[in-house]
Each structure stands twice: as C-alpha cells, then as structure tokens.
Design a protein around this motif. Structure first.
Motif, short mmCIF file in Angstrom:
data_model
loop_
_atom_site.label_atom_id
_atom_site.label_comp_id
_atom_site.label_asym_id
_atom_site.label_seq_id
_atom_site.Cartn_x
_atom_site.Cartn_y
_atom_site.Cartn_z
N TYR A 1 10.72 -4.75 -1.57
CA TYR A 1 11.54 -3.80 -1.42
C TYR A 1 13.00 -3.42 -2.11
O TYR A 1 12.86 -2.32 -1.93
N GLY A 2 13.32 -4.25 -2.94
CA GLY A 2 13.97 -3.68 -4.60
C GLY A 2 13.44 -2.68 -5.02
O GLY A 2 13.80 -2.29 -5.74
N LEU A 3 12.15 -3.33 -5.06
CA LEU A 3 11.32 -2.33 -6.34
C LEU A 3 10.99 -0.64 -5.43
O LEU A 3 11.38 0.05 -6.86
N SER A 4 10.95 -0.20 -3.90
CA SER A 4 11.58 0.60 -3.76
C SER A 4 12.17 1.93 -3.92
O SER A 4 12.35 2.41 -3.93
N LEU A 5 13.42 0.84 -3.36
CA LEU A 5 14.79 1.63 -3.75
C LEU A 5 15.13 1.48 -5.15
O LEU A 5 15.53 1.98 -5.42
N LEU A 6 14.72 0.93 -6.25
CA LEU A 6 14.74 1.07 -7.29
C LEU A 6 13.73 3.06 -7.37
O LEU A 6 14.19 4.01 -8.60
N TYR B 1 8.99 -3.29 4.05
CA TYR B 1 9.40 -4.70 3.45
C TYR B 1 10.55 -4.89 4.45
O TYR B 1 10.89 -6.35 4.20
N ASP B 2 11.41 -4.95 4.91
CA ASP B 2 12.48 -5.06 5.80
C ASP B 2 11.74 -6.04 6.85
O ASP B 2 12.54 -7.14 7.12
N VAL B 3 10.89 -5.23 7.76
CA VAL B 3 9.87 -6.40 8.69
C VAL B 3 9.32 -7.50 8.09
O VAL B 3 9.81 -7.89 8.67
N ALA B 4 9.45 -7.28 7.11
CA ALA B 4 7.81 -8.86 6.11
C ALA B 4 9.13 -9.43 5.58
O ALA B 4 9.48 -11.01 6.13
N VAL B 5 10.85 -9.16 5.41
CA VAL B 5 11.45 -9.89 5.44
C VAL B 5 12.22 -10.90 5.95
O VAL B 5 12.12 -11.99 6.12
N ALA B 6 12.37 -9.90 7.76
CA ALA B 6 13.62 -10.77 8.77
C ALA B 6 12.29 -11.81 9.62
O ALA B 6 12.17 -12.46 9.89
N LEU B 7 10.67 -10.99 9.47
CA LEU B 7 9.19 -12.19 10.13
C LEU B 7 9.45 -13.35 9.00
O LEU B 7 9.52 -14.74 10.57
N SER B 8 9.63 -13.28 7.79
CA SER B 8 9.28 -14.37 7.32
C SER B 8 10.25 -15.80 7.21
O SER B 8 10.14 -16.67 7.07
N ARG B 9 11.56 -14.71 7.26
CA ARG B 9 12.93 -15.54 7.48
C ARG B 9 12.26 -16.70 8.63
O ARG B 9 12.61 -17.83 9.36
N ASP C 1 9.90 5.38 1.60
CA ASP C 1 10.51 4.99 2.85
C ASP C 1 10.13 4.11 3.70
O ASP C 1 10.75 3.50 4.59
N VAL C 2 9.14 4.44 3.69
CA VAL C 2 7.25 3.78 4.94
C VAL C 2 7.75 2.35 4.53
O VAL C 2 8.01 1.42 5.38
N ALA C 3 7.46 2.41 2.53
CA ALA C 3 7.84 0.41 2.47
C ALA C 3 8.41 -0.04 2.14
O ALA C 3 8.78 -1.32 2.71
N THR C 4 9.80 0.85 2.00
CA THR C 4 11.06 -0.15 1.99
C THR C 4 11.50 -0.37 3.53
O THR C 4 11.75 -2.20 3.94
N GLU C 5 10.70 0.26 4.65
CA GLU C 5 11.06 -0.51 5.93
C GLU C 5 10.24 -1.42 6.12
O GLU C 5 10.24 -2.59 7.19
N LEU D 1 0.55 -1.38 0.04
CA LEU D 1 -0.15 0.04 0.09
C LEU D 1 0.65 0.94 -0.58
O LEU D 1 0.83 1.84 -0.50
N GLU D 2 1.74 1.54 0.49
CA GLU D 2 2.94 2.59 0.99
C GLU D 2 3.48 2.68 -0.54
O GLU D 2 3.36 3.65 -0.86
N ARG D 3 3.78 1.52 -1.10
CA ARG D 3 4.89 1.50 -2.42
C ARG D 3 3.86 2.36 -3.48
O ARG D 3 4.07 3.10 -3.87
#
Length: 441
Positions: free
Chosen positions: A392-397, A369-377, A363-367, A355-357
C-alpha cells in the motif's frame, strides 16, 4: 434442537396436485412397491454382494431401516475413498434417515460434515458438527467429543476465524487429548496449532510444534497423519532451508502415494511448485503445479485446485506474464469465494494487488492492498498484513503521496521489530523503507 435428542429430517413426498388415489388403494400400492424393493435387495445381496450402493437404495425404498443404514454406510465409505463426494453425501442421507438411534445419527452426521468440508461447503459442515457436539456433550463419553470439536475448529478457521482464537481452542483440545491419551487426536491438533502459530508470525513455535507432530506421528504409525505433519513441517522450514523443505514434501508425497490419497498428493505437488519457484526453476515449478491441479481435480478438491492456480499466477507475475497472472488469480479468487474461504481469498486479493501495482494501476492496487490489510487483520495473518501495508505504501509513493507512504512504512517497521526472520512480504516492507531513505538522500 433439543439437547436430549437429535431430530431426524422430515421428508414429505407429494403426488402431483391433479392426481388423487383412494387412501386404501394408495396404501396397497405403497406396500407392494416396498415389498418389490425388498425382494430386489435380497436378490442383489445373493447375486451381486459388491453392489452395496444399489442394495442400500433398495432397502431404503423398502423401509428396511437397519439394512439400509448398514449398506449405506459401507457404500458411502467406498464412494468417499474414490472422491465421489456427491454420491457419498447422498448415501449418507440414506443412512441419516435410516439411523435407528441418536448415537447412530450422530455418527452419520459427523461423516456428512467431513464430506461437506471436502466439497467446500463449510457452513453446512459447521452446522452438522454443532448438531453432533450438542448431542454428544450430554449423552456420550467426553472422549468422543474431541474429534468433532477439532473438526469444527478446522472448519471455523477455513471460514475466517481469527488465528489467536483458533490457537486457544486447539491448545485446550490438545490438553484434553493428552489427559485421555488419544495420540491420533494430538497429531491432528498439533498440525492445526502449528498452522495458527504460522499465521500469527510465530515461526519458531510453529516449527517446534510441527516437529513434535512428526515425532508423534512416526511413533503412532498412522501414514496419513504423519504425511500431513511432514507437509506442515516443510512449510515452516521453507523460509530457512528450502532444500530440507523439499525433502519433507517428497517424503510426504511418497506416503500419500502408498495410501492413494490424491488430496495429499495435490498439496505436495503444490508445495513443491512453490519450492522450485523460489529457486527460479520455472520449468519444474510449472510441472509440479500442473500435477497439483490434475490431482486436485481427480480428488474433487477445489481448495487445492485454487491454491495451485494461485501459485501459477504468482509465477506468471514474476515472469511479467500479466494477463496470464490475472486469469489465474481471478480463477483462484472465484474458487475461494464460492467456498467462502476467507484466508484463501485474502491470498488472491493480495496477489491481485501486486499485479495491479506492476501494471501501473495504482488506484486499484491501493484499494486491493487496503482490503488485504483489513482481511489479514481480521483473521490474524501477520505476514500478509505486513506485506500488504508495505505494498500500500509503495503504491502511494509511486502516486506521489509521500506523507501517507511514510505512515505506511512506519506501521510496517513497527511490526517487523518482533520478526527478525525472512518471510514472504518482508521484502516489500524493506523496499518501502529503502525507497523512503533514498528519497531523503
């Protein structure tokens, strides 16, 4: 707690600090009150034998433990069938303090664990299972330990236990169930095994396990267990054949309707909503999700209610109704947070990141996504980890951080090598790869 005995709770009733009765007077009054409760219970038994909850409470107050235990269990079963979870728990507490043996106490606490799970009180449910298992491992037939151990694994998964660990535990329990020929336990365990395999991205194995669960459920003839496994099979088939998945959900919905299982009906309506959403049939999808929320409220099932809200948010996001999507994702996150359901919280965070992306809040989206990566791992949710890394990569791009975006793309591509099939999240990884190829000309 001693391994030799289940400790009963000690409840101490205290009078107000400014009130005192002579000991002998207090004893006489207490005795008379107990006798009154006993007479009322006996009268109610004769005149209104169906008022079992009232009878249980009077026998409890009279100190007639055996009768209180008997009626409290009957009343708790009746209340649970009506999804009156709090009332069920209160009646089971009467049975708990009236239990005449450790075996009876273990049985009550296992029932309490199931009610606590239904109420979303997972830590309390796990503790109750621990108590039951500790006693049973010493004093009961080993076959009796299978059900509480399975329930404990299910609760631990809801609390965020890694999928690989859950899979190992359930496979071991399934071997025990095979050894003892307990098919009902096997059907329930095959459902859990399939869920763990799905989380790990092992789609073919998850489907095969679910099919075995359906076959065994049909042979066993247990309507609820069969319906549960039809839903599980539908989830595994949805990415491949949404029409077949819809047929499985509708068959399960009919079975749940026959036994009055509102929780199962809510899950089916939720899954049907997703199926219609994937086909772009927004009207039918919204109708199914509204039905899921209504059934979940009747059943007091916060988890299914939260899932329906989450899926409603996904649909609103696809229709660019951003405010509505944010409200529904927030509602789902609040429900799952209160339940401490790690996997469901992950879904809400992941979709909030999308949604934020879309809103351009990168900035909010990347944060998120980063939390989602950590939780999913941490819990072994392969699909979400791949999708979150790509998001996360799309937001950075889009922020112009080209090098970091390429690293995210490589990480996603590495995980895609073992996943040839489609799954939710794959489109993000493919989109990121294509965007980088386009940037390279």
């Amino acid at each position: 707690m001693s391994a030799n005995r289940l400790d009963k709770p000690r409840t101490q009733l205290r009078p107000p600090s400014d009130f005192r009765l002579p000991a002998d007077v207090g004893d006489v009054l207490s005795h008379r009150l107990r006798r009154i409760h006993e007479r009322v219970a006996q009268t109610t038994e004769r005149r209104m034998p169906t008022a079992i909850a009232e009878i249980a409470m009077h026998y409890d107050q009279s100190g007639s433990s055996e009768k209180a235990y008997q009626y409290a269990l009957m009343a708790a079963d009746q209340a649970r069938a009506s999804y009156a979870h709090q009332e069920t728990l209160e009646l089971l507490q009467i049975a708990e303090r009236s239990a005449g043996s450790d075996g009876a106490l273990a049985d009550v606490r296992l029932r309490m664990a199931l009610v606590s799970e239904a109420m979303g009180q997972f830590e309390e449910a796990e503790a109750l299972c621990d108590s039951v298992i500790e006693w049973m491992m010493v004093h009961a037939d080993s076959r009796r330990t299978l059900a509480p151990r399975r329930i404990r694994e299910r609760i631990r998964s809801l609390l965020g236990q890694p999928a690989r660990r859950a899979l190992g535990a359930c496979l071991a329990l399934d071997e025990e169930a095979k050894l003892h020929g307990i098919d009902a336990e096997r059907v329930a365990l095959l459902n859990m095994i399939s869920q763990a395999q799905s989380r790990l991205g092992e789609r073919s194995a998850a489907e095969a396990t679910a099919r075995e669960g359906v076959r065994l459920g049909e042979r066993l003839g247990d309507v609820s267990l069969l319906a549960d496994n039809l839903v599980r099979l539908g989830v595994t088939r949805e990415p491949v054949d949404s029409g077949e998945a819809e047929g499985l959900y509708r068959r399960a919905l009919e079975l749940y309707g026959k036994v009055g299982d509102y929780r199962g009906q809510a899950r089916c309506h939720n899954n049907l909503g997703i199926a219609h959403q994937l086909k772009g049939d927004w009207t039918t999808a919204q109708d199914q999700l509204d039905r899921a929320i209504a059934a979940a409220r009747v059943a007091g099932m916060r988890e299914v209610w939260g899932l329906a809200a989450l899926n409603g948010g996904v649909m609103a996001l696809k229709r660019a109704e951003y405010d509505r999507a944010g409200d529904q994702f927030g509602e789902a996150l609040a429900i799952f947070g209160a339940m401490k359901n790690t996997e469901r919280q992950l879904y809400a965070v992941y979709n909030l990141a999308h949604l934020e992306r879309e809103r351009g809040e990168l900035d909010v989206a990347t944060e998120l996504y980063d939390v989602a990566v950590a939780l999913s791992r941490s819990i072994g949710q392969s699909d979400i980890e791949i999708g979150a890394r790509a998001g996360y990569g799309l937001s950075l791009l889009e922020e112009g951080k080209d090098v970091a975006a390429r690293v995210a793309s490589l990480e996603s591509a590495e995980r895609l090598r073992a996943r040839p099939e489609w799954f939710q999240g794959r489109e993000l990884a493919e989109a990121l790869r294509i965007r980088i190829l386009a940037a390279d000309g």
